[in-house]
Design a protein around this motif. Sequence first.
Motif, PDB file in Angstrom:
ATOM      1  N   LEU A   1       0.843   3.730  -3.453  1.00 24.66           N
ATOM      2  CA  LEU A   1       0.867   5.351  -2.687  1.00 24.66           C
ATOM      3  C   LEU A   1       1.612   6.169  -3.433  1.00 24.66           C
ATOM      4  CD1 LEU A   1      -0.916   7.410  -0.866  1.00 24.66           C
ATOM      5  CD2 LEU A   1      -0.051   6.700   0.679  1.00 24.66           C
TER       6      LEU A   1
ATOM      7  N   ILE B   1       4.064   5.616  -5.393  1.00 27.00           N
ATOM      8  CA  ILE B   1       4.710   6.302  -6.880  1.00 27.00           C
ATOM      9  C   ILE B   1       3.229   6.998  -6.914  1.00 27.00           C
ATOM     10  CG2 ILE B   1       3.777   4.760  -8.870  1.00 27.00           C
ATOM     11  CD1 ILE B   1       5.358   2.186  -7.502  1.00 27.00           C
ATOM     12  N   GLY B   2       2.187   7.061  -6.271  1.00 31.46           N
ATOM     13  CA  GLY B   2       1.045   7.434  -6.834  1.00 31.46           C
ATOM     14  C   GLY B   2       1.592   9.701  -6.245  1.00 31.46           C
ATOM     15  N   LEU B   3       2.314   9.909  -5.566  1.00 28.57           N
ATOM     16  CA  LEU B   3       2.084  10.570  -5.330  1.00 28.57           C
ATOM     17  C   LEU B   3       3.795  11.582  -6.178  1.00 28.57           C
ATOM     18  CD1 LEU B   3       2.525  10.405  -1.458  1.00 28.57           C
ATOM     19  CD2 LEU B   3       0.424  11.269  -3.117  1.00 28.57           C
TER      20      LEU B   3
ATOM     21  N   VAL C   1       0.578  -0.832   0.367  1.00 29.05           N
ATOM     22  CA  VAL C   1       0.286   0.220   0.275  1.00 29.05           C
ATOM     23  C   VAL C   1       0.812   1.156   0.144  1.00 29.05           C
ATOM     24  CG1 VAL C   1      -1.695   1.117   1.840  1.00 29.05           C
ATOM     25  CG2 VAL C   1      -1.888  -1.076   1.061  1.00 29.05           C
ATOM     26  N   THR C   2       1.490   1.056   0.590  1.00 27.77           N
ATOM     27  CA  THR C   2       2.513   2.514   0.828  1.00 27.77           C
ATOM     28  C   THR C   2       3.525   2.553  -0.207  1.00 27.77           C
ATOM     29  OG1 THR C   2       2.779   1.345   3.153  1.00 27.77           O
ATOM     30  CG2 THR C   2       4.408   3.742   2.879  1.00 27.77           C
TER      31      THR C   2
END
Lengths: 336, 635
Positions: A59, A61-63, A55-56
């Motif tokens: 997340l 990568i999305g940032l 999850v981290t």
Amino acid sequence: MPAWVRSGLLLSVALPLVACTGSQSALDPQGLQSEQIRHTFMMFLAVSGIVWACVTVVLGIGLLPRKRISDEPLELRRPFETRAGRMILGLGAATALIVLVLSFVSYAGQRTLFAKDPNALTLRIVGHQWWWEVHYAADSPHNSFATANEIRIPVGKPVKVELESADVIHSFWVPSLTGKMDLITGQTNEIQFTAKNPGIYRGQCAEFCGLQHAHMAFAAIALRPEEFERWREHENQGATSPTDTLAKQGEQLFRGRGCALCHTIRGTLAGGQLGPDLTHVGSRTTLAAGTLPQTPAALGAWIADPQHIKPGNLMPQMPLQSGELIAIIRYLEQLE
Amino acid sequence: MAAEQREIRDDALDGSQLAARLESIWRTPSGLIGTLMSVDHKIIGRRYIVTAFAFLFLGGMLAILMRIQLAGAEQRLLSPDLYNQVFTMHGSTMMFLFAVPVMEAFAVYLVPLMVGTRNIAFPRLNAFSYWMFLFGGCFLWISFAFNVGPDVGWFAYTPLSSLQFTPSKRADVWAQMITFTEVAALAVAVEIIVTVFKQRAPGMTLDRIPLFVWAMLVTAFLIMFAMPSIMIASTSLILDRLVSTRFYDPSSGGNVLLWQHLFWFFGHPEVYIIFIPATGMASMILATFARRPVIGYPVIVLSLIATGFLSFGLWVHHMFVTGLPQLGAGLFTASSMLIAVPSGLQIFCWIATLWDGRPVYRTPLLFVLGFIVIFVIGGLSGVMVASVPIDTQVHDTYFVVAHFHYVLIGGAVFPLIGAVYYWFPKICGRMLSERLGHWNFWLAFCGFNIAFFPMHILGLMGMPRRVYTYTPEMGWDRLNLLSSVGAAIFALSFAVLLANAIYSLRKGTLAHDNPWGASTLEWATASPPPPQNFDRIPAVTHRDPLWADSNTLPVIAGLSAERREVLLTSLAEAEPQIREASPEPSIWPLLTAIATTIFFIGSIFTPWAVMWGTPPMAITLIGWFWPTGSKEDEE
């Protein structure tokens, strides 16, 4: 799960505490049950660790900074929306699957944990604010006796403890040996466990039970079977009469100064029922439900001012001269 | 008929005239009495928020006291008696006087704005709710100041909380505080449900409701179904203590586990009453700062509803070591873990939104990102404690303390602080400082993890909860010290928040209507909004109205410009149905709350209070509902 993963995980949790793993720790199992619980825990920890890391990372990568086609918030890319929708539902299904598998793992662990052996050695423990009344009973009346704040058990043999409460709810917990079970007013619970290695394991009340909940511990001492039998034989006997004069004086005072109103010493006239049985108090490892070590000095401090050490407990402070105190200490410590 | 013909409607006036007229109709009267009479949801919401944060401050101070006491072995700062009061007060304050009320408070302020109406449904009940909350909280804390603070834990297990083992009034104070907060919470729940169902702006169909409003709707239903359970539990406890009933006395056929079932049947949904609104806040903030709508709106809505349903089916996981039948306990393991599915779905939706968006890293978004990272840990440790075998070891240890602080602080307080930064400009008209905001976030994030992560390990090392001290031989002191240092850093982050709020209230940049470029209706009015919220009621044509109609928001006309009126719309499609009068300010809700308070407090001392306490309440209620001869509602 491969062994190296398991040990790696264990290390990552346990490493910071190698030095401080005490005798009251779920991380250092000394019984069949605690070992099995740790096993289940490690499986859950591995799955959780992987899930959290995924999850981290996702997340993160999305940032990362990246170009977006449009500044208009409502100009959405259809293909992305569809893909994302499918992905989300897929991940939801994966979550459900993980949960299902973990439920079965948990239930399998639970079945083993609560398996009952009909030939187990039976003890009965009654919880009091804030001490433990212990009865070795069962097989024959002439082999049954009471003690307090300490249980001794044979290594390798299943032990069944029947749990009751005389007042509020308490919880019986020796993390090195097994998980906990509540002592509930008006009902009898049961817990079974087997110690693997000899040793002294600390237990502590785990359900908030009032003012001195923090000082309601006990010792669970696992002995080799032959030592256990010897101990049980001895514990079953009443107290031996004191031989030296100081101890004799102490015995008189014990009866004369009110101690006997609350405490029983089998084989003497002392038969009080309110406080712990003191027949073999000299051989126990702790005092006042695990509050103090069993030493003459601690015994003296405790008798001289129990309300200072464990405020709110039922034991009153008796007016004693220092000579009298020494005599009582002598009497009690020779009750081995 | 003639009079009605002459009534001025809002379509007869131009913008500034209308605004002035509506403002004079909807404003709260000035002066002290006027202030006490207010029925404006924004004023009451603001009071609610400030009061809840005051209780957060008090509860936080208690946490600091406990962390000082536990920082080393055998500390003597607090006596066992005081320590037990302190941890009970900490838990009760945080759960009943901070977490639940603060979420309701934000809803009271925001929901009417978000759905585009002029006031919340039942505004006087709203005022009453606030006064009950305030009086209940003060009652608890004044009792604590007089050394009658409860000392039986925030869960008050019987028989410890029975008359035999707690002969003082301490347990009664706890149980009656529950009654106060129940009344307040139930009132707000009813208002929110009705506001959302009947007062949405025309065109705001069910699938256009903002996610925070959905979250609050689900929460309101949770409150309605969960609170009666604790109401029965605490009332029967008071009866046991006051008039010798025997609900929880095993010697007379009562049952102590009955308490635990009733308490946790409420207590577990309670966690979701706190958590679900926070996820709603997170969804709103994410959409704004990712600069796009949240992906999977229907998935999120259904997840919220599923979480609501599931939350009633897992209370038994608080009772795994009470000797329950094994198969039953195993089923509750599965149902408890199942809640990971809807929670997981929401998280996946948020992450996908960030993937496609172009995140703007302002403070509210930082808090939401921190929330995701921390909450996932809390959720996963929740999966662990849901397992019966694991729970037998970690139940009632610091592992559980770590777990639920990860869930409640990570899952609720982080989004909440994000929400404070996000909606502060709307509520106060000024922006909070971003610089201090970043400090606030990083201190909170680091402090929180340093304070609470070590507690997982302490629990596994055998440290039980609710102990006022421990001996050095246990080897718990180093991790406890670390945890206390973390707590200090975490507390500092709140000091930064307070400083930021005080500074920005005076010196912050002035906020215009929509400083973040957000999409929902609360940003379509001034910051802070005028008493009437909107001069003209918006007509909604899109789920993100301010993004879809960025230049001119369509509005509808026809509401009275002479008296307080709201527009009622149909439940599913939000089609206009009726114009409904909205109550004027009134002092009666305050007087009713005072009468109720006297009744509640009196009845912990004597059952006769039920007799003499009722007439004053009846009188104030008659005053409250006295018919004023207002016109019938019109088509």
